[in-house]
Scaffold this motif. Structure first.
Motif, PDB file in Angstrom:
ATOM      1  N   LEU A 120      76.039 -25.910  77.792  1.00 33.60           N
ATOM      2  CA  LEU A 120      75.771 -25.060  76.633  1.00 33.60           C
ATOM      3  C   LEU A 120      76.245 -25.734  75.355  1.00 33.60           C
ATOM      4  O   LEU A 120      77.065 -26.641  75.378  1.00 33.60           O
ATOM      5  CB  LEU A 120      76.484 -23.716  76.804  1.00 33.60           C
ATOM      6  N   GLY A 121      75.748 -25.250  74.233  1.00 30.70           N
ATOM      7  CA  GLY A 121      76.216 -25.717  72.923  1.00 30.70           C
ATOM      8  C   GLY A 121      75.953 -27.182  72.703  1.00 30.70           C
ATOM      9  O   GLY A 121      74.931 -27.720  73.113  1.00 30.70           O
ATOM     10  N   GLU A 122      76.925 -27.841  72.081  1.00 28.57           N
ATOM     11  CA  GLU A 122      76.744 -29.246  71.720  1.00 28.57           C
ATOM     12  C   GLU A 122      76.652 -30.175  72.927  1.00 28.57           C
ATOM     13  O   GLU A 122      76.219 -31.311  72.812  1.00 28.57           O
ATOM     14  CB  GLU A 122      77.835 -29.707  70.769  1.00 28.57           C
TER      15      GLU A 122
END
Length: 155
Positions: free
Chosen positions: A146-148
């Motif tokens: 998830l995310g970066e």
């Protein structure tokens, strides 16, 4: 291990960071791989200190950190992470003591079951946990970054 020093297990302290990172880079070669940003030991420590830091333990032999283990509990299941023992001190019961320590901490919180994951290529690690009574569950582990870290290569 010599008899002049004693082994103790205590909560992680911020001043332990460099020693823990060095231990993890020895125990987990993937932590040395800069192409795997999800395997950043400093990020792992920061994330654990933000979430249940009381379940992050180090084994200290004399003055030296020789082992780590992290636990987590979401109210449904517990998890065991980052069990590492200095390579020169393996097979002296340190890993067993760390596992027992985190099991006790989770049991005190009412945790009914403890899960962990082992890379499929690490037969020796799997054998260690099996000797402690852990068994393979009939499940498939799925993951999604998830995310970066969403674009980081899987593994």
């Amino acid at each position: 291990m010599t008899t002049t020093a004693t082994l103790s297990i205590r909560r992680f302290e911020a001043s332990d960071t460099d020693a823990v990172v060095a231990l993890w880079q020895e125990a987990f070669p993937e932590y040395r791989d800069v192409t795997r940003p999800q395997r950043n030991p400093h990020l792992s420590i920061a994330n654990k200190l933000a979430t249940q830091p009381e379940l992050f333990f180090v084994a200290v032999f004399g003055e030296r950190i020789v082992g780590t283990v992290m636990g987590g509990y979401d109210g449904h299941r517990g998890w065991l992470y980052s069990l590492a023992v200095d390579e020169s001190l393996r097979r002296h019961g340190i890993g067993t003591r760390l596992v027992a320590h985190v099991e006790n901490a989770l049991t005190e919180r009412g945790c009914p079951k403890l899960n962990l994951q082992v890379l499929s290529a690490k037969d020796d690690v799997r054998a260690f946990y099996e000797a402690l009574g852990y068994r393979a569950d009939a499940v498939i582990s799925l993951g999604k970054r998830l995310g970066e870290l969403a674009e980081a290569p899987a593994v």
